[in-house]
Design an enzyme around this catalytic site. Structure first.
Site, PDB file in Angstrom:
ATOM      1  N   HIS A 129       0.813  -1.220   0.000  1.00 44.83           N
ATOM      2  CA  HIS A 129       0.000   0.000   0.000  1.00 44.83           C
ATOM      3  C   HIS A 129       0.848   1.272   0.000  1.00 44.83           C
ATOM      4  O   HIS A 129       0.370   2.336   0.394  1.00 44.83           O
ATOM      5  CB  HIS A 129      -0.972  -0.015   1.190  1.00 44.83           C
ATOM      6  CG  HIS A 129      -2.047  -1.062   1.064  1.00 44.83           C
ATOM      7  ND1 HIS A 129      -2.871  -1.431   2.107  1.00 44.83           N
ATOM      8  CD2 HIS A 129      -2.421  -1.815   0.006  1.00 44.83           C
ATOM      9  CE1 HIS A 129      -3.715  -2.376   1.683  1.00 44.83           C
ATOM     10  NE2 HIS A 129      -3.453  -2.633   0.424  1.00 44.83           N
ATOM     11  N   CYS A 140       2.201  14.451 -12.456  1.00 46.87           N
ATOM     12  CA  CYS A 140       3.115  13.695 -13.325  1.00 46.87           C
ATOM     13  C   CYS A 140       3.749  12.508 -12.617  1.00 46.87           C
ATOM     14  O   CYS A 140       4.472  11.727 -13.251  1.00 46.87           O
ATOM     15  CB  CYS A 140       4.202  14.623 -13.876  1.00 46.87           C
ATOM     16  SG  CYS A 140       5.256  15.343 -12.613  1.00 46.87           S
ATOM     17  N   CYS A 162       4.558  21.068  -7.641  1.00 49.98           N
ATOM     18  CA  CYS A 162       5.558  20.339  -8.430  1.00 49.98           C
ATOM     19  C   CYS A 162       6.258  21.326  -9.361  1.00 49.98           C
ATOM     20  O   CYS A 162       5.591  22.022 -10.137  1.00 49.98           O
ATOM     21  CB  CYS A 162       4.866  19.251  -9.240  1.00 49.98           C
ATOM     22  SG  CYS A 162       5.925  18.456 -10.458  1.00 49.98           S
ATOM     23  N   THR A 203      -3.727  -8.540  10.654  1.00 50.74           N
ATOM     24  CA  THR A 203      -4.560  -7.949   9.598  1.00 50.74           C
ATOM     25  C   THR A 203      -5.977  -8.482   9.696  1.00 50.74           C
ATOM     26  O   THR A 203      -6.198  -9.649   9.998  1.00 50.74           O
ATOM     27  CB  THR A 203      -3.973  -8.196   8.187  1.00 50.74           C
ATOM     28  OG1 THR A 203      -4.888  -7.673   7.219  1.00 50.74           O
ATOM     29  CG2 THR A 203      -3.709  -9.666   7.911  1.00 50.74           C
ATOM     30  N   SER A 204      -6.919  -7.580   9.441  1.00 50.93           N
ATOM     31  CA  SER A 204      -8.337  -7.960   9.514  1.00 50.93           C
ATOM     32  C   SER A 204      -8.734  -8.789   8.296  1.00 50.93           C
ATOM     33  O   SER A 204      -9.792  -9.412   8.293  1.00 50.93           O
ATOM     34  CB  SER A 204      -9.208  -6.706   9.587  1.00 50.93           C
ATOM     35  OG  SER A 204      -8.913  -5.869   8.490  1.00 50.93           O
ATOM     36  N   ALA A 246       1.283  -9.323  18.459  1.00 48.35           N
ATOM     37  CA  ALA A 246       2.543  -9.515  17.733  1.00 48.35           C
ATOM     38  C   ALA A 246       3.747  -9.466  18.677  1.00 48.35           C
ATOM     39  O   ALA A 246       4.603 -10.356  18.643  1.00 48.35           O
ATOM     40  CB  ALA A 246       2.670  -8.430  16.659  1.00 48.35           C
TER      41      ALA A 246
HETATM   42  P1  OAD Z   1      -7.092  -3.267  10.370  1.00 46.61           P
HETATM   43  O1  OAD Z   1      -7.019  -2.048  11.222  1.00 46.61           O
HETATM   44  O2  OAD Z   1      -8.262  -3.487   9.493  1.00 46.61           O
HETATM   45  O3  OAD Z   1      -7.007  -4.566  11.297  1.00 46.61           O
HETATM   46  C1  OAD Z   1      -6.049  -4.693  12.298  1.00 46.61           C
HETATM   47  C2  OAD Z   1      -6.007  -6.145  12.735  1.00 46.61           C
HETATM   48  O4  OAD Z   1      -4.956  -6.261  13.688  1.00 46.61           O
HETATM   49  C3  OAD Z   1      -7.292  -6.656  13.422  1.00 46.61           C
HETATM   50  O5  OAD Z   1      -7.605  -7.936  12.915  1.00 46.61           O
HETATM   51  C4  OAD Z   1      -6.888  -6.751  14.906  1.00 46.61           C
HETATM   52  O6  OAD Z   1      -7.555  -7.821  15.578  1.00 46.61           O
HETATM   53  C5  OAD Z   1      -5.398  -7.003  14.794  1.00 46.61           C
HETATM   54  N1  OAD Z   1      -4.605  -6.519  15.918  1.00 46.61           N
HETATM   55  C6  OAD Z   1      -4.846  -5.473  16.746  1.00 46.61           C
HETATM   56  N2  OAD Z   1      -3.849  -5.314  17.630  1.00 46.61           N
HETATM   57  C7  OAD Z   1      -2.930  -6.288  17.352  1.00 46.61           C
HETATM   58  C8  OAD Z   1      -1.651  -6.628  17.900  1.00 46.61           C
HETATM   59  N3  OAD Z   1      -1.124  -5.945  18.912  1.00 46.61           N
HETATM   60  N4  OAD Z   1      -0.986  -7.684  17.366  1.00 46.61           N
HETATM   61  C9  OAD Z   1      -1.516  -8.375  16.320  1.00 46.61           C
HETATM   62  N5  OAD Z   1      -2.700  -8.083  15.767  1.00 46.61           N
HETATM   63  C10 OAD Z   1      -3.405  -7.054  16.259  1.00 46.61           C
HETATM   64  O7  OAD Z   1      -5.726  -3.308   9.563  1.00 46.61           O
HETATM   65  P2  OAD Z   1      -5.374  -3.963   8.166  1.00 46.61           P
HETATM   66  O8  OAD Z   1      -5.973  -5.318   8.019  1.00 46.61           O
HETATM   67  O9  OAD Z   1      -3.901  -3.831   8.021  1.00 46.61           O
HETATM   68  O10 OAD Z   1      -5.518   0.230   3.425  1.00 46.61           O
HETATM   69  O11 OAD Z   1      -6.064  -2.985   7.169  1.00 46.61           O
HETATM   70  C11 OAD Z   1      -5.865  -3.219   5.833  1.00 46.61           C
HETATM   71  C12 OAD Z   1      -5.913  -1.949   5.080  1.00 46.61           C
HETATM   72  O12 OAD Z   1      -7.116  -1.251   5.377  1.00 46.61           O
HETATM   73  C13 OAD Z   1      -4.849  -0.934   5.409  1.00 46.61           C
HETATM   74  O13 OAD Z   1      -3.610  -1.185   4.783  1.00 46.61           O
HETATM   75  C14 OAD Z   1      -5.459   0.295   4.868  1.00 46.61           C
HETATM   76  C15 OAD Z   1      -6.803   0.119   5.526  1.00 46.61           C
HETATM   77  O14 OAD Z   1      -7.770   0.902   5.134  1.00 46.61           O
HETATM   78  C16 OAD Z   1      -5.297   1.323   2.698  1.00 46.61           C
HETATM   79  O15 OAD Z   1      -4.941   2.384   3.170  1.00 46.61           O
HETATM   80  C17 OAD Z   1      -5.480   1.090   1.226  1.00 46.61           C
END
Ligand code: OAD
Length: 256
Positions: A129, A140, A162, A203-204, A246
């Site tokens: 991302h 550009c 720019c 990650t969710s 983590a």
């Molecule tokens: P989310 O904020 O959707 O999810 C975070 C995940 O981390 C959840 O499943 C939590 O249960 C878990 N979590 C929370 N604390 C934690 C910890 N200490 N250790 C391990 N896990 C933990 O984040 P993402 O899945 O990364 O995209 O979101 C994906 C994308 O959605 C992001 O990259 C961003 C966002 O909108 C863009 O900007 C395009």
């Protein structure tokens, strides 16, 4: 330390199973999301936003439409996030992943736009991302230097112009509705295809296409270990789900 080798007070009945699934020799791919950086103090996307941004929905700000409508607010929000991330430190989980690369090949594929994996010592991190710290012209596409981020939150900031085309500096991140950059995506798929195990952290699993990567491993019969204190973000096929954070489990999980 428990008898199961977990670097926290909590016992993990599945730790041995998870270590076995990861193996200790072959190439490992680590897929990370916002939960990876939560213990460094970087709020996840689905956490309530704090302070100035309590009223802002990140999903509404992280779009090309928001940029067209209110560029100065979006720029201020991203520059403030740069400052917050710049003040955060890698946690024990980031450090454990970097350390694991001394003993085996480790490819880090992240949805995060922070630089905490790199600052922990991981090299060649694939940022699906983009990065908070790589700015480019919104006209550009030329990379732009924009100077230090403000150290206090502000509501609005005008992005620098720019010199080449008169466009404006924009954050080098992928917004909702935008294509992912090709190179890190191809590198991620290639790394997974050659992996002996895949570790998914924090990650969710809701945002595609990144959320489809663990499924590639599952389809290839590659063991998948998930670390997430919440419900599994993956639809199916996870070999072991360690329900913890983590920083709490990765040091023991990845210890040589
Ligand atoms: P989310 O904020 O959707 O999810 C975070 C995940 O981390 C959840 O499943 C939590 O249960 C878990 N979590 C929370 N604390 C934690 C910890 N200490 N250790 C391990 N896990 C933990 O984040 P993402 O899945 O990364 O995209 O979101 C994906 C994308 O959605 C992001 O990259 C961003 C966002 O909108 C863009 O900007 C395009």
């Amino acid at each position: 330390m428990t008898t199961d080798g977990v670097g926290s007070d909590r016992p993990h009945p599945d730790m041995s199973k998870a270590r076995l699934a990861l193996g200790d020799g072959g190439p490992l791919v680590v897929l990370t999301g916002a939960g990876m950086s939560a213990e460094s103090g970087v709020p996840t996307f689905r956490d309530a936003q704090t302070g100035l941004w309590a009223r802002h929905d990140p999903a509404a700000l992280a779009t090309p439409q928001a940029w067209d409508r209110d560029r100065d607010s979006v720029w201020a929000w991203y520059r403030w996030r740069e400052h917050l991330v710049g003040s955060a430190e890698p946690n024990a989980g980031h450090l454990a992943i970097a350390r694991a690369a001394r003993d085996r090949s480790v490819a880090v594929v992240t949805q995060n736009v922070d630089d905490l994996h790199e600052r922990a010592g991981s090299t060649g991190v694939h940022h699906l991302h983009g990065s908070l710290f790589a700015h480019r012209c919104d006209g550009c596409g030329t990379p732009m230097e924009v100077g230090p981020a403000p150290t206090a939150p502000v509501e609005r900031l005008v992005p620098p112009g720019c010199p080449g085309c008169g466009g404006r500096a924009r954050p080098g991140v992928v917004w909702f509705g935008e294509m992912l950059p090709r190179q890190p995506w191809d590198a991620a798929v290639a790394a997974i295809s050659a992996a002996s195990a895949v570790l998914v952290v924090g990650t969710s699993g809701l945002v595609h296409p990144a959320a489809s990567l663990p499924g590639i491993a599952v389809d290839l019969g590659i063991p998948v270990v998930e670390v997430n204190p919440g419900p599994s973000g993956l639809a199916h096929g996870v070999t072991v789900h360690l329900r913890d954070t983590a920083a709490a489990v990765l040091p023991a999980l990845l210890a040589a």
